[in-house]
Design a protein around this motif. Structure first.
Motif, mmCIF file in Angstrom:
data_model
loop_
_atom_site.group_PDB
_atom_site.id
_atom_site.type_symbol
_atom_site.label_atom_id
_atom_site.label_comp_id
_atom_site.label_asym_id
_atom_site.label_seq_id
_atom_site.Cartn_x
_atom_site.Cartn_y
_atom_site.Cartn_z
ATOM 1 N N MET A 75 9.358 -11.050 20.031
ATOM 2 C CA MET A 75 8.687 -10.047 19.212
ATOM 3 C C MET A 75 9.710 -9.002 18.792
ATOM 4 S SD MET A 75 5.243 -9.296 21.381
ATOM 5 C CE MET A 75 4.176 -10.624 21.927
ATOM 6 N N GLY A 76 9.617 -8.548 17.560
ATOM 7 C CA GLY A 76 10.524 -7.515 17.076
ATOM 8 C C GLY A 76 10.411 -7.374 15.576
ATOM 9 N N ARG A 77 11.038 -6.310 15.069
ATOM 10 C CA ARG A 77 11.008 -6.035 13.637
ATOM 11 C C ARG A 77 11.730 -7.114 12.840
ATOM 12 N NH1 ARG A 77 13.680 -0.483 13.089
ATOM 13 N NH2 ARG A 77 13.740 -1.166 10.939
ATOM 14 N N SER A 78 11.464 -7.161 11.561
ATOM 15 C CA SER A 78 12.175 -8.071 10.651
ATOM 16 C C SER A 78 13.665 -7.756 10.705
ATOM 17 C CB SER A 78 11.686 -7.876 9.211
ATOM 18 O OG SER A 78 10.341 -8.236 9.098
ATOM 19 N N GLY A 79 14.472 -8.802 10.771
ATOM 20 C CA GLY A 79 15.916 -8.638 10.751
ATOM 21 C C GLY A 79 16.550 -8.343 12.089
ATOM 22 N N CYS A 80 15.770 -8.314 13.165
ATOM 23 C CA CYS A 80 16.358 -7.993 14.468
ATOM 24 C C CYS A 80 17.028 -9.195 15.119
ATOM 25 C CB CYS A 80 15.331 -7.364 15.408
ATOM 26 S SG CYS A 80 14.124 -8.501 16.091
ATOM 27 N N GLY A 81 16.843 -10.392 14.573
ATOM 28 C CA GLY A 81 17.556 -11.558 15.078
ATOM 29 C C GLY A 81 16.742 -12.531 15.902
ATOM 30 N N LYS A 82 15.428 -12.510 15.771
ATOM 31 C CA LYS A 82 14.585 -13.424 16.545
ATOM 32 C C LYS A 82 14.867 -14.888 16.221
ATOM 33 C CE LYS A 82 10.878 -11.556 14.916
ATOM 34 N NZ LYS A 82 11.524 -10.544 14.070
ATOM 35 N N THR A 83 14.850 -15.218 14.951
ATOM 36 C CA THR A 83 15.060 -16.610 14.540
ATOM 37 C C THR A 83 16.490 -17.049 14.797
ATOM 38 O OG1 THR A 83 13.310 -16.399 12.891
ATOM 39 C CG2 THR A 83 14.877 -18.225 12.602
ATOM 40 N N THR A 84 17.444 -16.173 14.562
ATOM 41 C CA THR A 84 18.847 -16.508 14.830
ATOM 42 C C THR A 84 19.054 -16.776 16.316
ATOM 43 O OG1 THR A 84 19.529 -15.158 12.956
ATOM 44 C CG2 THR A 84 21.233 -15.693 14.572
ATOM 45 N N LEU A 85 18.439 -15.963 17.172
ATOM 46 C CA LEU A 85 18.540 -16.179 18.620
ATOM 47 C C LEU A 85 17.891 -17.500 19.001
ATOM 48 C CD1 LEU A 85 19.347 -15.265 21.431
ATOM 49 C CD2 LEU A 85 17.238 -13.894 21.513
ATOM 50 N N LYS A 86 16.751 -17.794 18.410
ATOM 51 C CA LYS A 86 16.087 -19.081 18.676
ATOM 52 C C LYS A 86 17.007 -20.232 18.310
ATOM 53 C CE LYS A 86 13.587 -21.111 15.726
ATOM 54 N NZ LYS A 86 12.670 -21.603 14.721
ATOM 55 N N GLN A 87 17.632 -20.165 17.138
ATOM 56 C CA GLN A 87 18.542 -21.229 16.709
ATOM 57 C C GLN A 87 19.707 -21.375 17.681
ATOM 58 O OE1 GLN A 87 19.532 -19.932 12.739
ATOM 59 N NE2 GLN A 87 17.620 -20.703 11.868
ATOM 60 N N ALA A 88 20.283 -20.260 18.113
ATOM 61 C CA ALA A 88 21.422 -20.302 19.032
ATOM 62 C C ALA A 88 21.019 -20.888 20.384
ATOM 63 C CB ALA A 88 22.011 -18.904 19.215
#
Length: 144
Positions: free
Chosen positions: A7-20
């Motif tokens: 959970m977090g604001r747009s652009g905080c890196g949720k999807t990027t962290l998921k990918q990593a």
């Protein structure tokens, strides 16, 4: 592996962290709806930014073992109310993202997460792979 919801604001890196964490190539992808992949639930930032959509986060949290509140080190304010973690009946961890950004302030982001009630806070850079192993170790169950 424990299931975590980001959970977090747009652009905080949720999807990027998921990918990593999943070992995928990192590429920009705007999350438009709740993505339920393996042990990671990725949510759109708009859900955290709107009180009306925020109710959905409370419901999806029941699908996870751990709630991950994300704040980017470059964010200028926190979206989380003080003590908000106490309203959850799941473990809540804080995740400071984009710690490799020179203009970032990871210590300030961690203070905000601790104010929100996070006892455990991870510092990560999905792009550089920093802190990912510690987060993964935390999510491993006793049987893994």
């Amino acid at each position: 592996m424990k299931k975590i919801i980001f959970m977090g604001r747009s652009g905080c890196g949720k999807t990027t962290l998921k990918q990593a964490l999943r070992g995928e190539n990192i590429h920009y992808h705007k999350t438009q709806y709740v993505n339920y992949n393996d042990a990671i639930i990725d949510t759109p930032g708009e859900y955290c930014e709107s009180k009306h959509l925020g109710r959905a986060l409370a419901l999806y949290a029941y699908e996870a073992d751990v709630v991950g509140l994300l704040i980017s080190s470059i964010q200028e304010f926190s979206s989380y109310s003080p003590g908000v973690a106490s309203s959850c009946n799941r473990e809540v961890v804080g995740i400071v993202t984009q710690i490799d950004r020179p203009e970032g302030n990871p210590e300030r982001a961690e203070r905000w997460l601790r104010l929100a009630g996070c006892q455990t806070v991870f510092h990560v850079s999905a792009v550089k792979g920093i802190g990912l192993e510690e987060l993964m170790d935390h999510l491993k169950t006793e049987n893994d």
